[in-house]
Design a protein around this motif. Structure first.
Motif, PDB file in Angstrom:
ATOM      1  N   ILE A   1      13.917  53.743  70.574  1.00  0.00           N
ATOM      2  CA  ILE A   1      13.772  52.222  70.416  1.00  0.00           C
ATOM      3  C   ILE A   1      15.043  51.852  72.095  1.00  0.00           C
TER       4      ILE A   1
ATOM      5  N   VAL B   1      21.323  47.918  72.930  1.00  0.00           N
ATOM      6  CA  VAL B   1      20.447  47.426  71.259  1.00  0.00           C
ATOM      7  C   VAL B   1      20.667  48.025  69.952  1.00  0.00           C
TER       8      VAL B   1
ATOM      9  N   GLY C   1      20.496  45.846  67.317  1.00  0.00           N
ATOM     10  CA  GLY C   1      19.222  45.175  66.578  1.00  0.00           C
ATOM     11  C   GLY C   1      19.083  45.770  65.038  1.00  0.00           C
TER      12      GLY C   1
ATOM     13  N   GLY D   1      14.743  45.086  60.131  1.00  0.00           N
ATOM     14  CA  GLY D   1      14.332  43.882  59.535  1.00  0.00           C
ATOM     15  C   GLY D   1      14.192  42.678  60.649  1.00  0.00           C
TER      16      GLY D   1
ATOM     17  N   ASP E   1      12.900  43.529  63.726  1.00  0.00           N
ATOM     18  CA  ASP E   1      11.905  44.242  64.853  1.00  0.00           C
ATOM     19  C   ASP E   1      10.808  44.167  63.881  1.00  0.00           C
TER      20      ASP E   1
ATOM     21  N   LEU F   1       5.178  36.309  56.717  1.00  0.00           N
ATOM     22  CA  LEU F   1       6.299  36.206  56.300  1.00  0.00           C
ATOM     23  C   LEU F   1       6.474  34.293  56.146  1.00  0.00           C
TER      24      LEU F   1
ATOM     25  N   LEU G   1      13.073  38.702  54.950  1.00  0.00           N
ATOM     26  CA  LEU G   1      12.809  40.224  54.416  1.00  0.00           C
ATOM     27  C   LEU G   1      14.395  40.818  54.334  1.00  0.00           C
TER      28      LEU G   1
HETATM   29  C1  FAD Z   1      15.967  45.231  76.834  1.00  0.00           C
HETATM   30  C2  FAD Z   1      15.882  44.937  75.258  1.00  0.00           C
HETATM   31  C3  FAD Z   1      14.787  46.224  75.311  1.00  0.00           C
HETATM   32  C4  FAD Z   1      13.818  46.220  73.828  1.00  0.00           C
HETATM   33  N1  FAD Z   1      13.366  47.456  73.936  1.00  0.00           N
HETATM   34  C5  FAD Z   1      12.357  47.594  72.717  1.00  0.00           C
HETATM   35  C6  FAD Z   1      11.778  48.487  72.378  1.00  0.00           C
HETATM   36  O1  FAD Z   1      11.839  50.000  72.865  1.00  0.00           O
HETATM   37  N2  FAD Z   1      11.227  48.966  71.028  1.00  0.00           N
HETATM   38  C7  FAD Z   1      11.503  47.966  69.753  1.00  0.00           C
HETATM   39  O2  FAD Z   1      11.138  47.996  69.140  1.00  0.00           O
HETATM   40  N3  FAD Z   1      12.119  46.770  70.132  1.00  0.00           N
HETATM   41  C8  FAD Z   1      12.395  46.603  71.713  1.00  0.00           C
HETATM   42  N4  FAD Z   1      13.509  45.223  71.923  1.00  0.00           N
HETATM   43  C9  FAD Z   1      13.876  44.210  70.536  1.00  0.00           C
HETATM   44  C10 FAD Z   1      15.083  44.395  69.466  1.00  0.00           C
HETATM   45  O3  FAD Z   1      14.581  46.167  68.940  1.00  0.00           O
HETATM   46  C11 FAD Z   1      15.319  43.375  68.588  1.00  0.00           C
HETATM   47  O4  FAD Z   1      16.187  43.841  68.251  1.00  0.00           O
HETATM   48  C12 FAD Z   1      14.780  43.530  67.877  1.00  0.00           C
HETATM   49  O5  FAD Z   1      12.825  42.850  68.225  1.00  0.00           O
HETATM   50  C13 FAD Z   1      14.857  42.161  66.654  1.00  0.00           C
HETATM   51  O6  FAD Z   1      15.857  42.404  66.069  1.00  0.00           O
HETATM   52  P1  FAD Z   1      16.801  42.184  65.594  1.00  0.00           P
HETATM   53  O7  FAD Z   1      17.696  42.629  64.706  1.00  0.00           O
HETATM   54  O8  FAD Z   1      17.561  41.552  67.157  1.00  0.00           O
HETATM   55  O9  FAD Z   1      16.370  40.750  65.126  1.00  0.00           O
HETATM   56  P2  FAD Z   1      16.453  38.987  66.230  1.00  0.00           P
HETATM   57  O10 FAD Z   1      16.484  39.125  67.487  1.00  0.00           O
HETATM   58  O11 FAD Z   1      18.585  38.028  65.369  1.00  0.00           O
HETATM   59  O12 FAD Z   1      15.858  38.278  65.359  1.00  0.00           O
HETATM   60  C14 FAD Z   1      14.176  38.007  66.169  1.00  0.00           C
HETATM   61  C15 FAD Z   1      13.122  37.334  64.554  1.00  0.00           C
HETATM   62  O13 FAD Z   1      13.287  38.068  63.025  1.00  0.00           O
HETATM   63  C16 FAD Z   1      13.604  36.731  62.521  1.00  0.00           C
HETATM   64  N5  FAD Z   1      14.509  38.274  61.628  1.00  0.00           N
HETATM   65  C17 FAD Z   1      15.375  38.232  61.544  1.00  0.00           C
HETATM   66  N6  FAD Z   1      15.366  39.271  60.975  1.00  0.00           N
HETATM   67  C18 FAD Z   1      14.831  38.999  59.843  1.00  0.00           C
HETATM   68  C19 FAD Z   1      14.682  38.683  58.569  1.00  0.00           C
HETATM   69  N7  FAD Z   1      15.980  40.023  57.420  1.00  0.00           N
HETATM   70  N8  FAD Z   1      14.110  37.830  57.253  1.00  0.00           N
HETATM   71  C20 FAD Z   1      13.333  36.992  57.756  1.00  0.00           C
HETATM   72  N9  FAD Z   1      13.126  36.677  59.927  1.00  0.00           N
HETATM   73  C21 FAD Z   1      14.395  37.620  60.857  1.00  0.00           C
HETATM   74  C22 FAD Z   1      14.340  35.718  63.945  1.00  0.00           C
HETATM   75  O14 FAD Z   1      14.251  34.629  63.095  1.00  0.00           O
HETATM   76  C23 FAD Z   1      13.783  35.680  64.989  1.00  0.00           C
HETATM   77  O15 FAD Z   1      12.212  35.246  65.030  1.00  0.00           O
HETATM   78  C24 FAD Z   1      14.112  45.688  73.007  1.00  0.00           C
HETATM   79  C25 FAD Z   1      15.512  44.265  73.082  1.00  0.00           C
HETATM   80  C26 FAD Z   1      15.490  44.753  74.254  1.00  0.00           C
HETATM   81  C27 FAD Z   1      16.899  43.276  74.428  1.00  0.00           C
END
Ligand code: FAD
Length: 288
Positions: A101, A106, A110, A113, A115, A161, A167
């Motif tokens: 990932i 990140v 990240g 949950g 993701d 959801l 979650l």
């Molecule tokens: C440069 C870059 C590259 C990336 N490459 C990849 C990759 O290769 N593979 C990959 O899988 N991901 C990738 N990502 C995405 C990354 O893994 C994110 O962290 C992930 O998609 C979201 O997780 P977060 O914790 O950051 O959630 P947030 O960005 O904080 O939230 C994402 C969404 O989920 C909701 N949410 C969050 N937690 C919960 C919960 N517990 N219950 C209900 N709703 C919730 C939020 O309200 C929002 O709508 C990348 C991101 C970036 C910036």
């Protein structure tokens, strides 16, 4: 770009987070690692008036074995998955998947949950969870329900959801001893999402396949379970003909979108190639 103004809330319990969600309704968004939500806010695709940060809720973190499952708190970071000894021993597919990932920055913020909740077919955990037969605990004002990964992903950014739900926990069945695993992901560079990726769990009975679980990333509006390919492998020796057949059947269910990562035919072909490679690697790691 700069996001529009919002009020920041930092509850310290899931109950408080749910009550804030109830109070602010459509105007609120949960914040986990922020690596999907904040880019959307900066582009003004999302403009929540209230951000509810889940980062100060200890109950949402951690990885533990519970009976024949591993339970993972929704706020557990990708980096914590990568370094978990328990996962390395019991569910190595998740460790391999998390390592693919994005990039270290990140992965430090990240969360697993976030993701899953985001409903982005480019994210890697959805297909990993489908292959593992995981389920998700969703908690709202009315209590908790547990939903199978197979029933969770409805479409592009559309999941099971419901408004007001959080979650809280991912429940992953521990694969039987001897199960082979692999996550093969084609990406253009470090930090990119998958052009195509395949998650495989494989149980062998001597030279023959006893059971295969195959799921695909970024090849349709949701993660895809390659059930026809799984069925075609059952009882077969994993030779060239079987690999070709599984790859062909996996390609058949793909419905990718053409973008900067490639056109539809290329992505479909790469789905087949990732499926072949994941099956071969999983076989090399399986013991009968
Ligand atoms: C440069 C870059 C590259 C990336 N490459 C990849 C990759 O290769 N593979 C990959 O899988 N991901 C990738 N990502 C995405 C990354 O893994 C994110 O962290 C992930 O998609 C979201 O997780 P977060 O914790 O950051 O959630 P947030 O960005 O904080 O939230 C994402 C969404 O989920 C909701 N949410 C969050 N937690 C919960 C919960 N517990 N219950 C209900 N709703 C919730 C939020 O309200 C929002 O709508 C990348 C991101 C970036 C910036």
């Amino acid at each position: 770009m700069i996001p529009s103004a919002f009020e920041y809330h930092a509850p310290t319990s899931v109950a408080d987070a749910i009550s804030l969600l109830g109070r602010f309704g459509d105007e609120a968004k949960l914040l986990a690692g922020g690596h999907s939500l904040l880019p959307m806010m900066k582009l003004r695709f999302a403009s929540p008036a209230h951000l509810i940060d889940l980062g100060r809720i200890p109950d949402l973190r951690g990885i533990a074995q519970v009976g024949e499952e591993v339970h993972i708190g929704a706020m557990t970071t990708e980096n914590e998955l990568v370094w978990s000894r328990l996962l390395a021993e019991k569910v190595p597919l998740l460790v391999e998947g998390a390592r693919w990932i994005a990039d270290p920055q990140v992965r430090y913020r990240g969360t697993v949950g976030g993701d899953i909740s985001h409903g982005d077919p480019g994210n890697d955990h959805p297909a990993l969870m489908l292959a593992l037969g995981a389920s998700f605990a969703l908690r709202g004002a009315g209590g908790e329900r547990v939903v199978a990964a197979a029933d969770f992903f409805h479409g592009l950014y559309d999941t099971e959801l419901q408004p007001g739900e959080v979650l809280t926990r991912i429940q992953v069945p521990i694969p039987p001893a001897g199960t082979g695993w692999a996550y093969e992901k084609l990406k253009r560079k470090i930090g990119d999402f998958a052009t195509a990726a395949t998650a495989v769990l494989l149980q062998m009975d001597g030279a023959r396949v006893a059971n295969a679980s195959i799921a695909l990333t970024n090849l349709g509006p949701t993660p895809l379970k390659a059930v026809a390919a799984e069925a075609a492998l059952a009882g077969r020796v994993l030779d060239e003909a079987a690999l070709n057949e599984a790859a062909r059947l996996a390609m058949e269910i793909c419905d990718p979108v053409a973008d900067q990562r490639g056109d539809v035919d290329y992505k479909r072909a790469m789905a087949g190639e990732m499926t072949r490679r994941a099956l071969q690697k999983a076989q090399s790691r399986a013991s009968a």
